[in-house]
Design a protein around this motif. Sequence first.
Motif, PDB file in Angstrom:
ATOM      1  N   ILE A  24     -33.389  24.051   2.539  1.00  0.00           N
ATOM      2  CA  ILE A  24     -32.916  23.583   1.227  1.00  0.00           C
ATOM      3  C   ILE A  24     -31.718  24.407   0.769  1.00  0.00           C
ATOM      4  CG2 ILE A  24     -33.518  23.378  -1.214  1.00  0.00           C
ATOM      5  CD1 ILE A  24     -36.377  22.726  -0.334  1.00  0.00           C
ATOM      6  N   TRP A  25     -30.665  23.707   0.377  1.00  0.00           N
ATOM      7  CA  TRP A  25     -29.477  24.401  -0.102  1.00  0.00           C
ATOM      8  C   TRP A  25     -29.557  24.702  -1.593  1.00  0.00           C
ATOM      9  CZ3 TRP A  25     -28.055  20.863  -3.653  1.00  0.00           C
ATOM     10  CH2 TRP A  25     -28.056  19.508  -3.331  1.00  0.00           C
ATOM     11  N   LYS A  26     -28.695  25.600  -2.051  1.00  0.00           N
ATOM     12  CA  LYS A  26     -28.570  25.926  -3.471  1.00  0.00           C
ATOM     13  C   LYS A  26     -27.274  25.317  -3.986  1.00  0.00           C
ATOM     14  CE  LYS A  26     -31.230  30.237  -3.582  1.00  0.00           C
ATOM     15  NZ  LYS A  26     -31.809  30.124  -2.238  1.00  0.00           N
ATOM     16  N   ASP A  27     -27.355  24.679  -5.137  1.00  0.00           N
ATOM     17  CA  ASP A  27     -26.203  23.969  -5.692  1.00  0.00           C
ATOM     18  C   ASP A  27     -24.986  24.882  -5.822  1.00  0.00           C
ATOM     19  OD1 ASP A  27     -27.450  21.207  -7.073  1.00  0.00           O
ATOM     20  OD2 ASP A  27     -28.862  22.861  -6.918  1.00  0.00           O
ATOM     21  N   GLU A  28     -25.199  26.088  -6.311  1.00  0.00           N
ATOM     22  CA  GLU A  28     -24.088  26.993  -6.585  1.00  0.00           C
ATOM     23  C   GLU A  28     -23.389  27.489  -5.315  1.00  0.00           C
ATOM     24  OE1 GLU A  28     -27.094  27.425  -9.960  1.00  0.00           O
ATOM     25  OE2 GLU A  28     -27.143  27.172  -7.774  1.00  0.00           O
ATOM     26  N   GLU A  29     -24.005  27.280  -4.155  1.00  0.00           N
ATOM     27  CA  GLU A  29     -23.432  27.766  -2.900  1.00  0.00           C
ATOM     28  C   GLU A  29     -22.758  26.665  -2.077  1.00  0.00           C
ATOM     29  OE1 GLU A  29     -26.676  29.642  -0.884  1.00  0.00           O
ATOM     30  OE2 GLU A  29     -26.931  31.210  -2.394  1.00  0.00           O
ATOM     31  N   VAL A  59     -35.934  20.622  -7.740  1.00  0.00           N
ATOM     32  CA  VAL A  59     -35.409  21.480  -6.683  1.00  0.00           C
ATOM     33  C   VAL A  59     -34.379  22.406  -7.318  1.00  0.00           C
ATOM     34  CG1 VAL A  59     -34.258  21.611  -4.445  1.00  0.00           C
ATOM     35  CG2 VAL A  59     -35.700  19.637  -4.970  1.00  0.00           C
ATOM     36  N   ASN A  60     -34.510  23.700  -7.091  1.00  0.00           N
ATOM     37  CA  ASN A  60     -33.599  24.690  -7.670  1.00  0.00           C
ATOM     38  C   ASN A  60     -33.522  24.577  -9.188  1.00  0.00           C
ATOM     39  OD1 ASN A  60     -32.963  25.566  -5.067  1.00  0.00           O
ATOM     40  ND2 ASN A  60     -31.189  24.208  -4.909  1.00  0.00           N
ATOM     41  N   GLY A  61     -34.647  24.239  -9.807  1.00  0.00           N
ATOM     42  CA  GLY A  61     -34.683  24.150 -11.257  1.00  0.00           C
ATOM     43  C   GLY A  61     -34.049  22.903 -11.830  1.00  0.00           C
ATOM     44  N   VAL A  62     -33.804  21.903 -10.982  1.00  0.00           N
ATOM     45  CA  VAL A  62     -33.116  20.681 -11.407  1.00  0.00           C
ATOM     46  C   VAL A  62     -33.946  19.466 -11.006  1.00  0.00           C
ATOM     47  CG1 VAL A  62     -31.015  19.304 -11.207  1.00  0.00           C
ATOM     48  CG2 VAL A  62     -30.885  21.810 -11.096  1.00  0.00           C
ATOM     49  N   GLY A  63     -34.145  18.553 -11.931  1.00  0.00           N
ATOM     50  CA  GLY A  63     -34.827  17.306 -11.608  1.00  0.00           C
ATOM     51  C   GLY A  63     -33.960  16.440 -10.708  1.00  0.00           C
ATOM     52  N   ARG A  64     -34.556  15.900  -9.663  1.00  0.00           N
ATOM     53  CA  ARG A  64     -33.811  15.064  -8.712  1.00  0.00           C
ATOM     54  C   ARG A  64     -34.437  13.674  -8.644  1.00  0.00           C
ATOM     55  NH1 ARG A  64     -29.789  19.063  -6.862  1.00  0.00           N
ATOM     56  NH2 ARG A  64     -30.852  20.995  -7.356  1.00  0.00           N
ATOM     57  N   ILE A  65     -33.799  12.802  -7.925  1.00  0.00           N
ATOM     58  CA  ILE A  65     -34.332  11.480  -7.637  1.00  0.00           C
ATOM     59  C   ILE A  65     -35.059  11.572  -6.308  1.00  0.00           C
ATOM     60  CG2 ILE A  65     -33.783   9.061  -7.234  1.00  0.00           C
ATOM     61  CD1 ILE A  65     -31.185   9.515  -8.824  1.00  0.00           C
ATOM     62  N   GLY A  66     -36.319  11.137  -6.269  1.00  0.00           N
ATOM     63  CA  GLY A  66     -37.099  11.164  -5.047  1.00  0.00           C
ATOM     64  C   GLY A  66     -37.969  12.403  -4.927  1.00  0.00           C
ATOM     65  N   LEU A  84     -23.357  22.195 -11.309  1.00  0.00           N
ATOM     66  CA  LEU A  84     -23.783  23.594 -11.286  1.00  0.00           C
ATOM     67  C   LEU A  84     -22.774  24.393 -10.468  1.00  0.00           C
ATOM     68  CD1 LEU A  84     -27.568  22.931 -10.676  1.00  0.00           C
ATOM     69  CD2 LEU A  84     -26.541  23.741 -12.790  1.00  0.00           C
ATOM     70  N   ALA A  85     -21.820  24.961 -11.161  1.00  0.00           N
ATOM     71  CA  ALA A  85     -20.747  25.693 -10.503  1.00  0.00           C
ATOM     72  C   ALA A  85     -21.223  27.044  -9.999  1.00  0.00           C
ATOM     73  CB  ALA A  85     -19.579  25.892 -11.467  1.00  0.00           C
ATOM     74  N   ASN A  86     -20.521  27.560  -8.999  1.00  0.00           N
ATOM     75  CA  ASN A  86     -20.719  28.942  -8.600  1.00  0.00           C
ATOM     76  C   ASN A  86     -20.488  29.831  -9.829  1.00  0.00           C
ATOM     77  OD1 ASN A  86     -19.550  31.657  -7.575  1.00  0.00           O
ATOM     78  ND2 ASN A  86     -20.467  30.753  -5.748  1.00  0.00           N
TER      79      ASN A  86
END
Length: 485
Positions: free
Chosen positions: A217-222, A201-208, A257-259
């Motif tokens: 779906i949210w974006k980490d940087e936001e 999700v958003n270029g990042v491997g997640r669990i599940g 993943l910071a803004n």
Amino acid sequence: MKPNVIIIYADDLGYGDLSCYGAEDIKTPNIDALAEEGVRFQQAYSTSSVCTPARYGLLTGQYPFSNNQIRILPGNAQHCLISKEQITLPKMFKAAEYNTAVIGKWHLGLGDGAVDWNGYIEHTPNDIGFDYSFIFPGTNDRVPTVFVKNHHVDNLDADDPMTVFYGAEDKCSFIDQIDTYKKDPDKLRITSTHGHSNMIVNGVGRIGYMKGGKAAIWKDEELTDTFLTQAKEFMDSSDQAPFFLYFAAHQPHVPRLANPKFVGATEMGPRGDVIAEFDYTVGEIVAYLKEKNLLEDTIIIISSDNGPVFDDGYNDHAFELAGKHKPAGPFRAGKYSKYEGGVRIPFILSWKGHTAKTISPAIVSQVDLLASFANLINVDVADVDSLNMLNAFMGKDSIGRSEVMFENNDKVVMLRQNQWVFLPRSAQVYEDIPNQRDFGNGPEDQLFNLDFDIKQQDNVAKAYPTIVNSMRQTLAEYGFLKATL
């Protein structure tokens, strides 16, 4: 007039991660300013060295090891760990006519056995005392990567329903319809070191795994800006009533993943940058309170759920870029561990014009916030582990507790009495990760005198068998030795 109360709760922030606690390579001026105006604690404890139990203890005033269900939950946890009948911090504040809200990370479960992500979600934070909730359900490294607003997934398109799956990849019925770590590595922005190799999700491997719900779906940087907007809107909506805000930040938990405006804010890479972003968050909340002339009417607490960790599943080079920085400060180990670095956390309480400006050696626990605030606003609470430590929290008592308990990832319960801390032997033994993880598990009891051995290097259990036996007996009387040999 009753004061507003804001708890700003970091995720995996260590005792040594703030410049007011000695960090030299990370600057946290907004948090430092609060520390200068209020009470900075040297001996504050979480109830656990991992997140879900720590949050349970904070919100319920109960030690998490008194409940066998309290453990780190998966992202689709289909049972809220806090019952609708329990006394909680928000319920206690509501009894005094406060408006209450939780914004940020939840990770205490939703539902009563199932979660309908596409409809009305039962048993959310609203059912345990919060008037308003805007959360992500688990952690930012787990699906579903969506917000839940009160009882519904926020911004969900009814024509694109969500499905969430936790289990083996070959059992996932929609595996061919989503991006995964195994079959779509070209879509990754960051690689996994362990555990985060399911869905992308958003270029990042997640669990599940999840499908659908794309508009939600949210974006980490936001995340930071979204949570800040929600917090300000809640405070605006409180009108003349006092408010309690539990602001559960996601930093510096992985993925970091910071803004973009904080990328490169430190020389320590992503972990340092998101701590700088967390400090900005604190500054924005304080600035809002000043703008609304609420700062002198508001108690602000800055703390963390547990100790720090470098590698928690992503290859962001946190350890390599740390240099001389010691995220746990002078203490041994960090997240997951039995040692002080896992549970000795930063804790600052500022109430401009009301608290002493001091560095306090008092022993306090996050479990004590419930009874202490209840005393402050004249609400009766009973049948909790929480103790009234209001004088200590206000900087008027430099002693605090004489005894405090906490647990590690395996629900082994440790006991501190004055200068002595006892770590019972445990059946589960994990392999330590050199320079990064020191779990403290093993077949021998451990005893440390913190007056002389703050780094917990000299196990004196064999030299003081009477103290070991006494402290072991204390834990046995509480019923907290079940997880040990």
